[in-house]
Design an enzyme around this catalytic site. Sequence first.
Site, PDB file in Angstrom:
ATOM      1  N   SER A   1      -0.397  -4.709  -8.315  1.00  0.00           N
ATOM      2  CA  SER A   1      -0.244  -3.241  -7.973  1.00  0.00           C
ATOM      3  C   SER A   1       0.711  -2.575  -8.819  1.00  0.00           C
ATOM      4  CB  SER A   1      -0.205  -2.942  -6.416  1.00  0.00           C
ATOM      5  OG  SER A   1       1.167  -3.036  -6.232  1.00  0.00           O
ATOM      6  N   LYS A   2       0.433  -1.156  -8.894  1.00  0.00           N
ATOM      7  CA  LYS A   2       1.230  -0.526  -9.952  1.00  0.00           C
ATOM      8  C   LYS A   2       2.782  -0.152  -9.004  1.00  0.00           C
ATOM      9  CE  LYS A   2      -1.368   3.779  -8.722  1.00  0.00           C
ATOM     10  NZ  LYS A   2      -2.388   4.545  -9.253  1.00  0.00           N
ATOM     11  N   ARG A   3       2.634  -0.615  -7.902  1.00  0.00           N
ATOM     12  CA  ARG A   3       3.877  -0.378  -7.454  1.00  0.00           C
ATOM     13  C   ARG A   3       5.166  -1.325  -7.549  1.00  0.00           C
ATOM     14  NH1 ARG A   3       3.888   4.053  -6.552  1.00  0.00           N
ATOM     15  NH2 ARG A   3       2.464   5.387  -5.320  1.00  0.00           N
TER      16      ARG A   3
END
Length: 502
Positions: free
Chosen positions: A263-265
């Site tokens: 995830s881009k997190r």
Amino acid sequence: MTPETTPASSARKTRVRIAPSPTGDPHVGTAYIGLLNYLFAKQRGGEFVLRIEDTDRTRFVASSEQMIFDALHWVGLEWNEGPDVGGPFGPYRQSERTEIYREYCDKLLQSGHAYRAFETAEELEAERKAQLAAKLPPRYTGRSRNLSPEEVQAELAAGKPFTIRLKVPSEGSMTFRDELRGDITFEYTNVDDQVLMKSDGFPTYHLANVVDDHLMGITDVIRAEEWISSTPKHVLLYKGFGWEMPKFWHMPLLRNVDKSKISKRKNPVSLNYYKDSGYLPNAMLNFLGLMGGGMAQPTEQEIVSKGLNTKEGDIFSLAEMTERFDFSRISLGGPVFDLVKLKWLNGEYIRKLTPEEFFAEMRKTVFSDEYLRAIAPLVQNRLETLGGFGDMTSFLFSDNVMPAETTWLPKKRTVEETLAFAGELLGVLEKAEWEASAIEAAMKQLGEEQQWSVKENFMLLRAILTGSTQSPPLMESLIVFGKARSLDRVRRFIDAQKKVRR
Ligand code: GLU
């Protein structure tokens, strides 16, 4: 206009595809699945198709399609057929095929495998809420399933809008084969009567995907694991149409180092980020090829004869991957997208370049004419000597920028509220179109909502981006630095600050 050009089912030539949706930045997962499809086709003398699945107009991002082409070309993948290169089974963009889907959906209506559903959005929402309140999984209960032909006619005559839904058997189960996992069984009670055609006449992913895979002669569907739960619906569609089924290969999802779904997190997931940050495309492709364990390590003999050190056993060109990648070796434990490993690999590739090649790579990327030309106007009016260029722009040439607390913390704010605001800001920037006035408007709106002054708000981002309270104009700097890298810088700032406070 039914293009019945599907190759004869016997002795079918291998045809595979990737089918990305143009919903934003090109994702590393697209290149990963793209590479696997490419290798699969190449190893079997088959064809690799690129199809653009752009039927979900609510998530459509206009610049995305071109970015997908560019990013896949960047890593070095080529496709035999696609919207940009054409081919005998086109069009390869689903928005240009809506007539085809309507025609096929009508066939399902006629054969009783689908039905018109007249419930309004409000009715469906009320049903969903009631189910959630009763702690039941939300699903459509199929009230329109059993309307008589006369009742359907009456609804149509009254001009009621409708969707078309798949008629999933109400009891029993189904089993399909996954080439990596073996048989997978789903109870029908866990399969919803999927909407196939929305009330605006646009198909959903499921219908368009199956119709196209059939019409485009796809023999093997190689896609990410997250589509397994959609496959029962697809199987029912193949059966409803009476079509031969492709083989399904669901690849293990890429994971963050903590094993959660990538995830881009936690990781930059945009291929643009890696391109703009100076990762070498062949290192990126090599890294993706190592995901999933399909690459056979060199034998002892090869290590000795080629003089490889143990780590170099991980270095493979696309040609070597084509030769050695083994689909039967793929292991289902999620492959970890480990940036430390990627950086190491990239460093190995950098060291293998001749000085001339190294210089050429620099000039193509972090020191390209295009980049320097975009930066020059930001500083021309502020310089006293040309030699000051570096002082003023170093943040645009650095990977690590970490402002001191005195720089980023507004006088009247606590650390906690500032980091919370930075988190909100990151969300707003992610959604923004990367254009100065759009970014500025989105930031101002957030500032108003959160009661942060324009000064506090812009100063914070300036500090995060540039490491300083003084810099070339903020909006222009963000544009030049690019969306992918700017977002990553904000994310890394927040992560680092949270880490030191833990
Ligand atoms: N459009 C889907 C995606 O965005 C395609 C999934 C599939 O390969 O069937 O990934």
